[in-house]
Design an enzyme around this catalytic site. Structure first.
Site, PDB file in Angstrom:
ATOM      1  CD  GLN A 127      -0.668   2.369   2.646  1.00 12.19           C
ATOM      2  OE1 GLN A 127      -0.273   1.202   3.465  1.00 12.19           O
ATOM      3  NE2 GLN A 127      -1.000   3.278   2.463  1.00 12.19           N
ATOM      4  CE1 TYR A 129      -3.498   6.237   3.205  1.00 14.56           C
ATOM      5  CE2 TYR A 129      -1.324   5.415   4.922  1.00 14.56           C
ATOM      6  CZ  TYR A 129      -2.259   5.869   4.630  1.00 14.56           C
ATOM      7  OH  TYR A 129      -3.016   5.431   6.016  1.00 14.56           O
ATOM      8  CE  LYS A 232      -6.983   0.002   2.919  1.00 10.81           C
ATOM      9  NZ  LYS A 232      -7.479   0.981   3.333  1.00 10.81           N
ATOM     10  CG  HIS A 256      -8.233   4.580   5.619  1.00  9.38           C
ATOM     11  ND1 HIS A 256      -7.622   4.615   4.945  1.00  9.38           N
ATOM     12  CD2 HIS A 256      -7.666   4.429   6.936  1.00  9.38           C
ATOM     13  CE1 HIS A 256      -6.246   5.299   4.786  1.00  9.38           C
ATOM     14  NE2 HIS A 256      -6.107   4.703   6.339  1.00  9.38           N
ATOM     15  CG  ASP A 287     -10.871  -2.385   3.764  1.00 10.00           C
ATOM     16  OD1 ASP A 287     -11.520  -2.017   4.254  1.00 10.00           O
ATOM     17  OD2 ASP A 287      -9.885  -2.249   4.080  1.00 10.00           O
ATOM     18  N   GLY A 289     -15.027  -3.798   9.234  1.00 10.29           N
ATOM     19  CA  GLY A 289     -16.118  -4.174  10.031  1.00 10.29           C
ATOM     20  C   GLY A 289     -16.029  -6.256   9.940  1.00 10.29           C
ATOM     21  NE  ARG A 311     -10.650  -0.336  14.131  1.00  7.00           N
ATOM     22  CZ  ARG A 311     -11.020   0.429  13.140  1.00  7.00           C
ATOM     23  NH1 ARG A 311     -11.501  -0.404  12.601  1.00  7.00           N
ATOM     24  NH2 ARG A 311     -10.745   2.063  13.426  1.00  7.00           N
TER      25      ARG A 311
END
Ligand SMILES: Cc1cc2nc3c(=O)[nH]c(=O)nc-3n(C[C@H](O)[C@H](O)[C@H](O)COP(=O)(O)O)c2cc1C
Ligand SMILES: CCCCCCC(=O)C(=O)O
Length: 363
Positions: A127, A129, A232, A256, A287, A289, A311
């Site tokens: 990934q 930024y 993403k 995010h 993604d 939850g 998480r």
């Protein structure tokens, strides 16, 4: 951990992780409405199982960007794994490799790309930024290809960092012993400096992230790397269509983990319109939850090709290192296979929208 649910893992992890780091991981932006919406959307979905189907063998295998995986459950990019385990991303990669699962490594990983790639049998994506320091991006893109990464994942939902109130209240800064080692130390200095701003991470992002990113810039990245580029942070049909038009190799439906725009739509609610707009042109991942095999099944039924865990990866790494990460992936995949059998869907090809009774968009 056969009977250990993600919630139990979360409880165990919380006992081990220092409070400030826990808040950094757990927190979202603003009132954390989107954090809550992500899990609520999964809890609200209801399934339409079929019976009298031969489910004596259930197959969770999937092919993503030419890689054959044993599971559609992978690991989302999360920064600084050494905040929760001394081996950091090397342990995470080893855990994912044991289950032949996808691991998306964060630009702000705390171990080098080369060390992370060494033990990994499963595919790794990197990934990125969009930094003002474009040379840093180009260098990383080259290193990723050389180290055997299979794709680049550009996070397009972070022109600036979401307002994460927990971090602001804690004046959170990343422990100086944990570093984003794939980038120059000078570039990352503010993220370790408690004086840099109320949240050192937000201060750092304000200095280094380039908020001028537009669709036209994608060509620049695609020219600098042989690797396919995945986007993403897609939440709308409009952006999904633009992503396909600009050559995205896949899109990840993501808010995010509720850490950027608070009030943004739950990812499960955004998924159907993205799937419809993409119309099979590239894989769609999601993604936010995802905590169980049932959640994975619901997302796959709504058209996702794979789901990613954010998480829970850190909870698993904190509590069990590489074995913990492998256990998490195996548990969620076993849970998925179990629910596929009970739903009368022996392979992922059989998992489609008819499995879901209705989708409420009222959250
Ligand atoms: C502690 C933490 C760090 C994260 N770091 C990154 C990151 O560096 N890059 C990125 O694109 N997303 C990052 N994310 C977002 C995740 O990739 C993912 O979108 C989100 O966690 C999914 O939601 P979930 O945590 O509910 O599974 C981070 C999320 C968390 C919780
Ligand atoms: C300097 C910005 C760091 C962001 C770290 C990753 C993260 O918390 C997220 O993307 O969310």
């Amino acid at each position: 951990m056969t009977d250990l649910r993600a919630d139990d893992l979360r409880t165990l992890a919380r006992q081990q992780i220092p409070a400030e780091v826990w808040d950094f991981i757990e927190g979202g932006s603003g009132d954390e409405l989107t954090v809550a919406a992500n899990t609520a959307a999964f809890a609200a979905a209801r399934l339409r199982p079929r019976v009298m189907v031969d489910v004596s063998a259930v197959d969770t295998g999937v092919t993503l960007l030419d890689a054959r995986l044993d599971t559609p459950v992978g690991l989302a990019p999360t920064a600084y794994h050494q905040l929760v385990h001394p081996d950091g991303e090397v342990a995470t990669a080893a855990g994912a490799a044991k289950e032949n699962a996808l691991f998306v490594v964060a630009m702000f990983a705390s171990r080098t790309l080369e060390d992370i790639a060494a033990p990994a049998a499963g595919p790794l994506w990197l990934q990125l930024y969009w930094l003002r320091d474009r040379d840093a991006i180009a260098r990383l893109a080259r290193r990723a290809a050389a180290a055997g990464f299979a794709a680049l994942v550009l996070a397009v939902d972070a022109p600036r960092l979401g307002r994460r109130l927990r971090d602001i209240r804690n004046r959170f800064a990343v422990d100086g012993r944990v570093r984003a080692v794939n980038l120059d130390a000078s570039l990352m200095a503010a993220s370790h400096d408690r004086q840099a701003g109320a949240s050192a991470l937000a201060a750092h992002a304000a200095q280094t992230f380039d908020a001028s990113l537009t669709w036209a810039d994608l060509a620049w990245l695609r020219e600098r790397s042989p690797l396919p580029v995945v986007l993403k942070g897609i939440l709308t049909a409009e952006d999904a269509a633009a992503a396909v038009a600009h050559g995205a190799a896949a899109v990840i439906v993501s808010n995010h983990g509720g850490r950027q725009l608070d009030g943004a739509v739950a990812t499960l609610d955004a998924l159907p319109e993205v799937v419809e707009a993409v119309d099979g042109a590239c894989p769609v991942l999601v993604d936010g939850g995802v905590r169980s095999g049932r959640d994975a099944l619901i997302a796959l039924a709504l058209g996702a090709d794979a789901v990613l865990l954010g998480r829970p990866t850190l909870w698993a790494l904190a509590t069990g290192g590489s074995d913990g990460v492998a256990d998490l992936l195996r548990h969620v995949t076993d849970d998925l296979a179990h629910d596929m059998a009970l739903a009368g869907r022996p392979s992922l090809r059989d998992v489609d929208r008819r499995l879901i009774r209705a989708v409420t968009n009222a959250r």
